[in-house]
Design a protein around this motif. Structure first.
Motif, PDB file in Angstrom:
ATOM      1  N   ALA A  72       0.826  -1.204   0.000  1.00  0.00           N
ATOM      2  CA  ALA A  72       0.000   0.000   0.000  1.00  0.00           C
ATOM      3  C   ALA A  72       0.865   1.262   0.000  1.00  0.00           C
ATOM      4  O   ALA A  72       0.556   2.240  -0.692  1.00  0.00           O
ATOM      5  CB  ALA A  72      -0.924  -0.011   1.222  1.00  0.00           C
ATOM      6  N   MET A  73       1.953   1.245   0.770  1.00  0.00           N
ATOM      7  CA  MET A  73       2.829   2.420   0.831  1.00  0.00           C
ATOM      8  C   MET A  73       3.502   2.671  -0.521  1.00  0.00           C
ATOM      9  O   MET A  73       3.535   3.802  -1.025  1.00  0.00           O
ATOM     10  CB  MET A  73       3.884   2.220   1.923  1.00  0.00           C
ATOM     11  N   ILE A  74       4.054   1.599  -1.099  1.00  0.00           N
ATOM     12  CA  ILE A  74       4.746   1.732  -2.386  1.00  0.00           C
ATOM     13  C   ILE A  74       3.764   2.172  -3.472  1.00  0.00           C
ATOM     14  O   ILE A  74       4.029   3.084  -4.261  1.00  0.00           O
ATOM     15  CB  ILE A  74       5.422   0.397  -2.754  1.00  0.00           C
ATOM     16  N   TYR A 376       3.302  -8.442  -6.927  1.00  0.00           N
ATOM     17  CA  TYR A 376       3.938  -7.811  -5.774  1.00  0.00           C
ATOM     18  C   TYR A 376       5.464  -7.856  -5.906  1.00  0.00           C
ATOM     19  O   TYR A 376       6.165  -6.945  -5.468  1.00  0.00           O
ATOM     20  CB  TYR A 376       3.525  -8.494  -4.471  1.00  0.00           C
ATOM     21  N   THR A 377       5.967  -8.940  -6.491  1.00  0.00           N
ATOM     22  CA  THR A 377       7.410  -9.040  -6.708  1.00  0.00           C
ATOM     23  C   THR A 377       7.875  -7.914  -7.627  1.00  0.00           C
ATOM     24  O   THR A 377       8.906  -7.275  -7.382  1.00  0.00           O
ATOM     25  CB  THR A 377       7.756 -10.400  -7.332  1.00  0.00           C
ATOM     26  N   PHE A 378       7.089  -7.674  -8.680  1.00  0.00           N
ATOM     27  CA  PHE A 378       7.407  -6.558  -9.573  1.00  0.00           C
ATOM     28  C   PHE A 378       7.423  -5.242  -8.821  1.00  0.00           C
ATOM     29  O   PHE A 378       8.300  -4.387  -9.026  1.00  0.00           O
ATOM     30  CB  PHE A 378       6.391  -6.505 -10.722  1.00  0.00           C
ATOM     31  N   MET A 379       6.462  -5.035  -7.912  1.00  0.00           N
ATOM     32  CA  MET A 379       6.350  -3.756  -7.224  1.00  0.00           C
ATOM     33  C   MET A 379       7.576  -3.448  -6.376  1.00  0.00           C
ATOM     34  O   MET A 379       7.994  -2.286  -6.263  1.00  0.00           O
ATOM     35  CB  MET A 379       5.085  -3.743  -6.357  1.00  0.00           C
ATOM     36  N   SER A 380       8.168  -4.482  -5.769  1.00  0.00           N
ATOM     37  CA  SER A 380       9.359  -4.245  -4.949  1.00  0.00           C
ATOM     38  C   SER A 380      10.531  -3.780  -5.819  1.00  0.00           C
ATOM     39  O   SER A 380      11.338  -2.944  -5.399  1.00  0.00           O
ATOM     40  CB  SER A 380       9.729  -5.516  -4.184  1.00  0.00           C
ATOM     41  N   ILE A 381      10.625  -4.310  -7.025  1.00  0.00           N
ATOM     42  CA  ILE A 381      11.685  -3.896  -7.955  1.00  0.00           C
ATOM     43  C   ILE A 381      11.356  -2.528  -8.543  1.00  0.00           C
ATOM     44  O   ILE A 381      12.222  -1.658  -8.706  1.00  0.00           O
ATOM     45  CB  ILE A 381      11.843  -4.948  -9.069  1.00  0.00           C
ATOM     46  N   ASN A 382      10.085  -2.328  -8.834  1.00  0.00           N
ATOM     47  CA  ASN A 382       9.635  -1.088  -9.476  1.00  0.00           C
ATOM     48  C   ASN A 382       9.954   0.149  -8.634  1.00  0.00           C
ATOM     49  O   ASN A 382      10.446   1.154  -9.148  1.00  0.00           O
ATOM     50  CB  ASN A 382       8.133  -1.193  -9.728  1.00  0.00           C
ATOM     51  N   ILE A 383       9.694   0.068  -7.327  1.00  0.00           N
ATOM     52  CA  ILE A 383       9.912   1.245  -6.486  1.00  0.00           C
ATOM     53  C   ILE A 383      11.400   1.550  -6.354  1.00  0.00           C
ATOM     54  O   ILE A 383      11.806   2.719  -6.278  1.00  0.00           O
ATOM     55  CB  ILE A 383       9.267   1.064  -5.090  1.00  0.00           C
ATOM     56  N   MET A 384      12.246   0.505  -6.379  1.00  0.00           N
ATOM     57  CA  MET A 384      13.695   0.746  -6.319  1.00  0.00           C
ATOM     58  C   MET A 384      14.153   1.497  -7.574  1.00  0.00           C
ATOM     59  O   MET A 384      14.945   2.447  -7.496  1.00  0.00           O
ATOM     60  CB  MET A 384      14.442  -0.590  -6.192  1.00  0.00           C
ATOM     61  N   GLY A 398       2.507  13.035  -4.862  1.00  0.00           N
ATOM     62  CA  GLY A 398       1.385  13.303  -3.969  1.00  0.00           C
ATOM     63  C   GLY A 398       1.602  12.696  -2.610  1.00  0.00           C
ATOM     64  O   GLY A 398       1.013  13.115  -1.611  1.00  0.00           O
ATOM     65  N   TYR A 399       2.437  11.658  -2.531  1.00  0.00           N
ATOM     66  CA  TYR A 399       2.716  10.970  -1.265  1.00  0.00           C
ATOM     67  C   TYR A 399       4.106  10.366  -1.373  1.00  0.00           C
ATOM     68  O   TYR A 399       4.500   9.855  -2.436  1.00  0.00           O
ATOM     69  CB  TYR A 399       1.676   9.866  -1.035  1.00  0.00           C
ATOM     70  N   THR A 400       4.874  10.434  -0.304  1.00  0.00           N
ATOM     71  CA  THR A 400       6.210   9.833  -0.271  1.00  0.00           C
ATOM     72  C   THR A 400       6.270   8.847   0.888  1.00  0.00           C
ATOM     73  O   THR A 400       6.078   9.240   2.047  1.00  0.00           O
ATOM     74  CB  THR A 400       7.290  10.911  -0.083  1.00  0.00           C
ATOM     75  N   PRO A 407      10.621  -1.030   3.051  1.00  0.00           N
ATOM     76  CA  PRO A 407       9.389  -1.701   2.602  1.00  0.00           C
ATOM     77  C   PRO A 407       9.601  -2.556   1.343  1.00  0.00           C
ATOM     78  O   PRO A 407       9.027  -3.645   1.229  1.00  0.00           O
ATOM     79  CB  PRO A 407       8.437  -0.531   2.329  1.00  0.00           C
ATOM     80  N   ALA A 408      10.435  -2.072   0.414  1.00  0.00           N
ATOM     81  CA  ALA A 408      10.669  -2.846  -0.816  1.00  0.00           C
ATOM     82  C   ALA A 408      11.403  -4.147  -0.508  1.00  0.00           C
ATOM     83  O   ALA A 408      11.085  -5.208  -1.071  1.00  0.00           O
ATOM     84  CB  ALA A 408      11.476  -2.009  -1.808  1.00  0.00           C
ATOM     85  N   ILE A 409      12.383  -4.077   0.397  1.00  0.00           N
ATOM     86  CA  ILE A 409      13.140  -5.291   0.752  1.00  0.00           C
ATOM     87  C   ILE A 409      12.240  -6.282   1.487  1.00  0.00           C
ATOM     88  O   ILE A 409      12.246  -7.489   1.202  1.00  0.00           O
ATOM     89  CB  ILE A 409      14.363  -4.904   1.614  1.00  0.00           C
TER      90      ILE A 409
END
Length: 468
Positions: A72-74, A376-384, A398-400, A407-409
């Motif tokens: 949710a945060m990412i 979800y695996t993609f999302m952890s890589i995406n935010i990095m 809009g939000y950091t 959170p990504a790790i």
């Protein structure tokens, strides 16, 4: 005479260009996310007790809750910047590349369509169980649910999510009423947690049972990331999406804790792990006909809300693929009156019906979970990659989210654990699904990608990423 001409993502009707309507607020975002997920409290999560016992179900409730809080945060940070239909697909297109985006969109469509199928099967089975009539099958209820909800989605997103808000709120309040009706502060009056969770039976299969329980622990929160699919239809994406998503996550954490506490206190883990209706059964075990009927109705409403939101999200992901020509642009048409991606809704309707009649509930749930975990695996890589290419201060957010990259790790590590848990129970399905995504990626790379207009893919007004 009105002449309608449709182009990618918009329709030109009598000279007026139309697109998706921006009519939603934070409450609709909440209704979409919680509406999709709340059914997991009424069925699904409890199968984790069968894998590892009642205490394992509680452990995964909190650990998987940490996974979804990271999601949710990412999601809130990236979506508050990339506000487009397709959610994570649009994120992947701008941050990673077209092949990743194509796969992410398929993850979304499969996750939501199979979840919709599971919801319809649950609704049909619940009505049949309540009726108790010999020869009555769930088929007609499944078909009616999917068709009526597809029609509702066809008619407009505002009405669809207004309905979702009302029925989701009723289902949620039923859990609160059940919780306070069993005097949770007085052990022994109704609840007997101290007798059902003891050192002797808390973890009947040891810690490997806790790992195995991850597979179904996902159902406590599966689908909350679906709020991002509304990005192109909310009035203020930078404000509404973070508020709606984080409020939804808090709502679900509370509901999951109350659900576990009441169900684990009323049922031994051997029964809790196999019943398809844990909350309805909890209502029966209180001895109150009012609570029993309330939880029966709430189970139906939760299933309807989830299927309704899934149709909305799967159609937006499919629509986005058509708009960018990853699939034929015919799918990207917007209804000139209702302003919905009606062709995508109608195209996915028979697919959902077909799966509903050939798959059983366990298979549908597993396919939905697998597609969700891949996403979800993609999302952890995406935010990095997002933070590396566009560090804080280079573009408006809009939000950091705080504590980056923790959170990504955490998200990536928990996804690996969940893959292992799925492999323990459904190894062949996991391998088959990965093979399917590999083959469809080959098809996209060597055939479909030549139809994509590469110059139109990057639509955000961002500066060049660092390092390029």
């Amino acid at each position: 005479m009105t002449v309608a001409v449709e182009t990618a993502g918009t329709a030109v009707n009598g000279g007026d260009r139309v697109s998706l309507l921006r009519v939603l607020g934070p409450a609709h975002v909440w209704a979409l996310g919680v509406g999709i997920v709340l059914v997991g409290e009424f069925t699904g999560w409890n199968f984790s007790a069968d894998k590892g016992g009642t205490l394992a179900a509680l452990i995964v409730c909190w650990v998987v809750g940490l996974l979804y809080t990271s999601v949710a945060m990412i999601d809130s940070e990236v979506t508050s910047t990339v506000a487009a239909a397709g959610g994570q697909y649009a994120q992947a297109k701008h941050i990673v590349g077209p092949l990743m985006a194509f796969n992410v969109a398929l993850f979304l469509v499969f996750a939501y369509t199979m979840l919709e199928v599971s919801d319809a099967i649950l609704l049909g089975d619940t009505i049949v169980a309540k009726a108790g009539i010999d020869g009555l099958t769930h088929n007609s209820f499944i078909a009616a649910t999917i068709v009526v909800l597809a029609w509702l989605n066809y008619r407009g997103v505002l009405m669809t999510l207004n309905v979702n808000f009302v029925i989701t709120a009723i289902a949620y309040v039923s859990i609160v009423i059940l919780f306070f009706s069993v005097s949770p502060w007085t052990q022994g009056a109704v609840l007997k947690l101290n007798e059902l969770v003891t050192p002797g039976n808390a973890l009947p299969y040891g810690w490997i049972g806790v790992i195995a329980a991850f597979q179904f622990g996902i159902w406590y929160y599966l689908g909350i990331e679906g709020t991002t699919q509304a990005a192109e239809e909310v009035r203020s994406p930078a404000r509404s999406l973070p508020y709606g998503t984080m409020a939804g996550m808090i709502t679900l954490l509370i509901a999951a804790a109350m659900t576990w506490y009441v169900c684990a206190s009323l049922m031994p883990w051997e029964y809790l792990g196999i019943t398809p209706y844990p909350l309805w059964d909890a209502g029966k075990l209180t001895g109150s006909p009012l609570l029993e009927n309330l939880l029966f109705v709430a189970t139906l409403l939760a299933a309807i809300a989830s299927a309704n939101g899934c149709i909305n999200d799967a159609a937006r992901a499919w629509f986005s693929l058509g708009r960018d020509r990853y699939l034929p642009s015919w799918f990207s048409a917007v209804h000139p009156r209702y302003r919905t991606p009606y062709r995508s809704i109608l195209f996915l309707l028979p697919i959902a019906l077909a799966f509903a009649f050939i798959a059983d509930l366990n298979q549908a749930i597993t396919f939905s979970i697998l597609s969700g975990v891949l996403q979800y695996t993609f999302m952890s890589i995406n935010i990095m990659m997002f933070r590396k290419k566009w560090p804080l201060g280079t573009i408006r957010r809009g939000y950091t989210h705080p504590f980056h990259p923790l959170p990504a790790i955490v998200l990536f590590c928990l996804c690996v654990v969940t893959y292992f848990a799925i492999f323990l129970g459904f190894g062949s399905q996991l391998i088959a699904m990965v093979a399917f995504y590999f083959l469809i990626s080959v098809w996209f790379h060597f055939y479909r990608y030549k139809f994509v207009r590469r110059g139109d893919q990057f639509s955000m007004p961002w500066p060049k990423p660092q390092g390029y």
